[in-house]
Write a protein that holds these residues in place. Structure first.
Motif: not given
Lengths: 132, 132
Positions: A33-41, A125-128, B7-12, B14-20
DNA sequence: TAAATATAGTTACCATGATAACTAGTTTAA
DNA sequence: TTAAACTAGTTATCATGGTAACTATATTTA
């Protein structure tokens, strides 16, 4: 699948394997998913990460190529090639170091920095999307 | 790293991103270890998975190439190339289907089956090593 | 200080992933 | 029943990862 091949393993070991396969599947989905997102940029994971490691560096505006290679754990030939393209694309500058003539200092251009800020919100947001 | 950009993201979130990021790092380590293990046996992830999906198929001794591509979610050109090498290496046979002349039936050779049994225990122990 | 060793980066080559465009069969529908 | 659409597999081309071997510069050491 696991059952067919793992008669001799303990339950704990089988759980580990299931967990590993689950992790690999999830990661591979994410990466795709991330690669797809990046490739558009006009980016890729590596191109993005190179911009990030330079940008995040406190107190310095440039990194040596070998520092980038070490931080990102990428082979130097791949880095050479990727940096070359990023410079051609105007996202980075490369300049010779005065003190150590072997080394090259790699810095973000304005275009590189703004590319990064454009891409970051969507990246998170891709990750989330997948982890949420 | 995350803090600097989120800065603009919720704690939740951010946790998702760390987990990812954690999941991706772990998976990438695993994949690297497994690739290293396989390469000592003249295999790769894909070569291994091709042998597995044929072997695990109940009630059939062969699969069509397009079935393998679908099951493994790999592009057909990559499959064509990889199957060609596996046949050259004597791990698979490829034969034309009588009913549908477009299709090829791909089957394990004895060498392919024994390659699989040699490699599987080490494969699982690689996984356990990292996950355990 | 000269020779050996180490480091930075590049080049050449290979493996493995993708997409686009093609050939050749098969199926559907006008 | 022929034309259109679809499907299976291949070829060509590209992106992106790796290692080995090379050049050039720095550093260590004998």
């Amino acid at each position: 699948m696991i059952d067919k091949y793992t008669g001799h393993l303990s339950t704990h070991e089988k759980d580990s394997i299931e967990e590993a396969l689950r992790v690999m599947r999830k990661a591979s989905l994410l990466v795709r998913n991330i690669e797809t997102y990046f490739s558009a940029h006009n980016l890729s994971q590596l191109r993005f990460l190179i911009l990030i490691v330079i940008d995040r560096e406190a107190n310095r505006s440039s990194l040596y190529a070998h520092e980038i290679a070490t931080r990102l754990d990428v082979s130097r030939p791949v880095l050479t090639r990727t940096l070359k393209k990023l410079v051609e694309d105007g996202l980075l500058t490369s300049s010779n170091d005065e003190e150590d003539k072997r080394s090259k200092k790699i810095a973000l251009t304005e275009k590189g920095a703004s590319c990064l800020s454009e891409v970051l919100p969507g990246y998170f947001s891709e990750i989330n999307k997948l982890m949420g």
